[in-house]
Design an enzyme around this catalytic site. Structure first.
Site, PDB file in Angstrom:
ATOM      1  N   ARG A   1      -1.539   9.279   8.667  1.00 22.74           N
ATOM      2  CA  ARG A   1      -1.330   7.864   9.013  1.00 22.74           C
ATOM      3  C   ARG A   1      -0.880   7.036   7.814  1.00 22.74           C
ATOM      4  NH1 ARG A   1      -4.487   3.490   8.536  1.00 22.74           N
ATOM      5  NH2 ARG A   1      -6.422   4.654   8.140  1.00 22.74           N
TER       6      ARG A   1
ATOM      7  N   HIS B   1      -9.494   9.484   2.780  1.00 21.25           N
ATOM      8  CA  HIS B   1      -9.025   8.388   1.920  1.00 21.25           C
ATOM      9  C   HIS B   1      -9.171   8.845   0.471  1.00 21.25           C
ATOM     10  CE1 HIS B   1      -8.482   4.477   0.094  1.00 21.25           C
ATOM     11  NE2 HIS B   1      -8.098   4.013   1.263  1.00 21.25           N
TER      12      HIS B   1
ATOM     13  N   GLU C   1       0.855  -1.192   0.000  1.00 22.69           N
ATOM     14  CA  GLU C   1       0.000   0.000   0.000  1.00 22.69           C
ATOM     15  C   GLU C   1       0.887   1.237   0.000  1.00 22.69           C
ATOM     16  OE1 GLU C   1      -3.106  -0.272   2.982  1.00 22.69           O
ATOM     17  OE2 GLU C   1      -3.725  -2.226   2.243  1.00 22.69           O
TER      18      GLU C   1
ATOM     19  N   HIS D   1     -11.960   9.627   6.446  1.00 25.77           N
ATOM     20  CA  HIS D   1     -11.648   8.211   6.700  1.00 25.77           C
ATOM     21  C   HIS D   1     -11.137   7.952   8.109  1.00 25.77           C
ATOM     22  CE1 HIS D   1     -10.569   4.149   5.527  1.00 25.77           C
ATOM     23  NE2 HIS D   1      -9.303   4.332   5.838  1.00 25.77           N
TER      24      HIS D   1
ATOM     25  N   ARG E   1      -0.861   8.862   1.614  1.00 25.59           N
ATOM     26  CA  ARG E   1      -2.289   9.093   1.407  1.00 25.59           C
ATOM     27  C   ARG E   1      -2.662  10.574   1.307  1.00 25.59           C
ATOM     28  NH1 ARG E   1      -5.815   5.184   5.052  1.00 25.59           N
ATOM     29  NH2 ARG E   1      -5.041   3.644   3.581  1.00 25.59           N
TER      30      ARG E   1
HETATM   31  C1  SIN Z   1      -7.584   0.727   2.680  1.00 29.37           C
HETATM   32  O1  SIN Z   1      -7.823  -0.466   2.552  1.00 29.37           O
HETATM   33  O2  SIN Z   1      -7.221   1.459   1.756  1.00 29.37           O
HETATM   34  C2  SIN Z   1      -7.734   1.344   4.030  1.00 29.37           C
HETATM   35  C3  SIN Z   1      -6.632   0.906   4.866  1.00 29.37           C
HETATM   36  C4  SIN Z   1      -6.369   1.919   5.927  1.00 29.37           C
HETATM   37  O3  SIN Z   1      -7.163   2.812   6.152  1.00 29.37           O
HETATM   38  O4  SIN Z   1      -5.297   1.853   6.507  1.00 29.37           O
END
Ligand code: SIN
Length: 536
Positions: free
Chosen positions: A381, A241, A119, A346, A285
């Site tokens: 985060r 998000h 990620e 989010h 993010r």
């Molecule tokens: C996601 O699956 O993109 C969310 C994961 C997160 O908020 O850390």
């Protein structure tokens, strides 16, 4: 202490909230103390079960807690606290092993090792997932089963669960939290006295008109802690998000989809992140969400597109079964066409200030999970660190609260009083003497979305603060429904978030002030609103 007698409404440790942090705290505290766990709706509701991407942890030999910590601190834009991050990353693997012991079946690769996802802002794949994209649900189900087994099984210590029981306010005596006032089914008020109280009530995505959070995310614990006089910190850092499906309900499209190779494109099909950050779609993010907001502003608020067509229909279905079903139910075949996405509220990085054992500034009060601010996230985060935070710090808070309960005399039965913070009552009259203005939750959510959102100016924040100052919440003495209780909390938190955002005049991480002179002119586009067309 003797086994809990329900009629007394006394316990050693009171846990409020039943996501990963609350359930973990209850199980841990329950090893050594009598525990009462209360939760606003059903035990399995809340944000945890909606988590998709997974839980980050340095489990593979090629990875290390130090590398995970470096990525966490870098994503936090310089405001993460080194010691808190060290604890998170070093204790993470053991916390994940505990989850496996509770029955969480993380997905495995063909060779039997954990299947690790990638990620944004992670230097390597380190995200464990379960059921493809149903990690939160797998964890919540396993922990709920463990709590129910403890609640009904034989144990020297009792673990009692009260569902549909909401937090109203903390009970405070001589500056110490001695439990909480609660609202149970049918509007019944009750008071629970406890030697230690743990808040694990999650975030407050319901402050905004577009959020990935469920309806229960109304920040009840943070608001009650503030009214009780606890220190809050970092409230200006609300994470948006980048990729919620641009349909009503803002269904989350996990960052893990970009980890599998999906790209972001503007409405003309052009990628827009490549020139901005070498990590492009896998930048932190806050960077990705802000870039999307700016492109949307240039497109008159219309959404951008997540292009997952390169991943293949079979892989999309197998790796992301929940998302695949949701996208198809919304009428798109994402294996064949890019789908419209927009940022949505989010996760709250800020919250009740807590030390590494979950202790807040109020004696007797602990906080863990999203409602706590331990310093692990800084200003932004790192993806998939939230479930990890709940597991690591939920356990630490549970242990510390049980220790405190063991060393304190049993709570007495004096009638206690709810002591609201002296300045907690909002101004209920307008400066011109006119009556306070009525408001609805959706109007508040629109105001926060448009004025206190992803991109902010001092002017917008001032306007929001002025508007919020003339609204008044339900009377705490007479409120009888959970909805009224939530509205009161949302109004308190909206004011606090706005005040914190006004106080930080420069941009960092998720807090982006367009009127900060150091912000490049290209980054000063106004905050976009998703088109009604997109959300209709
Ligand atoms: C996601 O699956 O993109 C969310 C994961 C997160 O908020 O850390």
């Amino acid at each position: 202490m003797a086994r809990q007698r329900r009629a007394d409404l006394r316990t050693d440790v009171l846990v409020v909230g039943s996501g990963i942090a609350g359930l973990t705290a209850a199980l841990r505290a329950g090893r050594k103390a009598d525990v009462l766990l209360v939760t606003k709706t059903g035990l399995a509701e809340g944000s945890t079960r909606h988590a998709q991407g997974g839980i980050a942890g340095a489990l593979e030999p090629a990875d290390s807690p130090a590398a995970h910590a470096r990525d966490t601190l870098a994503a936090g834009a310089g405001l993460g606290e080194t010691e808190a991050v060290r604890v998170l990353c070093e204790e993470g693997p053991a916390a994940i092993t505990d989850l496996i012991a509770h029955g969480v079946a993380f997905d495995r690769a063909d060779d039997g090792s954990h299947a690790l996802g990638l990620e944004g802002a992670h230097g390597r794949p380190r995200i464990l997932h379960a059921g493809g994209d149903a990690t939160g649900s797998a964890i919540e189900n396993a922990l709920v089963a463990a709590v129910r087994a403890r609640a009904t099984g034989e144990s020297p210590r009792s673990l009692t669960v009260d569902e549909h029981t909401a937090l109203v306010d903390l009970l405070i005596e001589d500056g110490r939290v001695v439990g909480a006032e609660l609202l149970a089914t049918g509007g019944r008020r009750l008071r629970v006295r406890a030697a230690a109280t743990i808040l694990a009530t999650g975030g407050a995505g319901q402050l905004f008109s577009h959020t990935t959070n469920p309806a229960v995310a109304t920040g009840d614990g943070i608001a009650a802690a503030w009214r009780g006089g606890a220190a809050l910190e970092d409230l200006e850092f609300y994470q948006f998000h980048p990729t919620a499906l641009a349909v009503p309900g803002s269904f989350l499209l996990s960052e893990a989809v970009r980890g599998e190779g999906a790209l972001l494109r503007d409405e003309h099909g052009r990628r827009f992140l490549t020139g901005l950050d070498p990590r492009a779609e896998l930048a932190p993010r806050d960077v990705v969400a802000r870039a999307i907001a700016q492109v949307m502003a240039a497109q008159d608020g219309r959404p951008v597109f997540l292009d997952a067509t390169g991943i293949g229909a079979g892989r999309l279905r197998e790796r992301f079964p929940t998302i695949d079903a949701a996208v198809r139910a919304a009428g798109s075949d994402w294996s064949r066409e890019p789908v419209p996405v927009t940022p949505a509220a989010h996760y709250w990085m800020g919250g009740v200030r807590a030390d590494l054992e979950g202790r807040t500034s109020l004696p007797g009060l602990y906080a863990a999970g999203e409602c706590a601010r331990t310093g692990v996230h800084g200003a932004n985060r790192l993806a998939s660190n939230s479930l990890l935070e709940g597991a690591v710090f939920g356990a630490r808070a549970g242990d510390a609260a049980a220790r405190e309960a063991a060393h304190r005399a049993p709570v007495d039965t004096r009638p206690s009083s709810v002591i609201p913070r002296p300045d907690a009552s909002p101004t209920e009259a307008r400066p011109d003497g006119a009556s306070p203005v009525r408001w609805t939750r959706s109007v508040l959510q629109e105001l926060l979305w448009s004025h206190v959102g992803l991109l902010r100016t001092g002017e917008q924040l001032d306007a929001a603060a002025a508007q919020l100052a003339v609204w008044h919440g339900p009377d705490p003495a007479t409120l009888t429904t959970v909805g009224e209780l939530e509205d009161r909390n949302l109004l308190d938190l909206a004011r606090l978030l706005t005040a914190h955002a006004l106080a930080r005049t420069t941009s960092v991480g998720a807090h982006h002030r367009l009127d900060d002179p150091s912000v490049a002119p290209d980054d000063r586009t106004p905050a976009p609103a998703p088109s009604q067309e997109a959300l209709a």
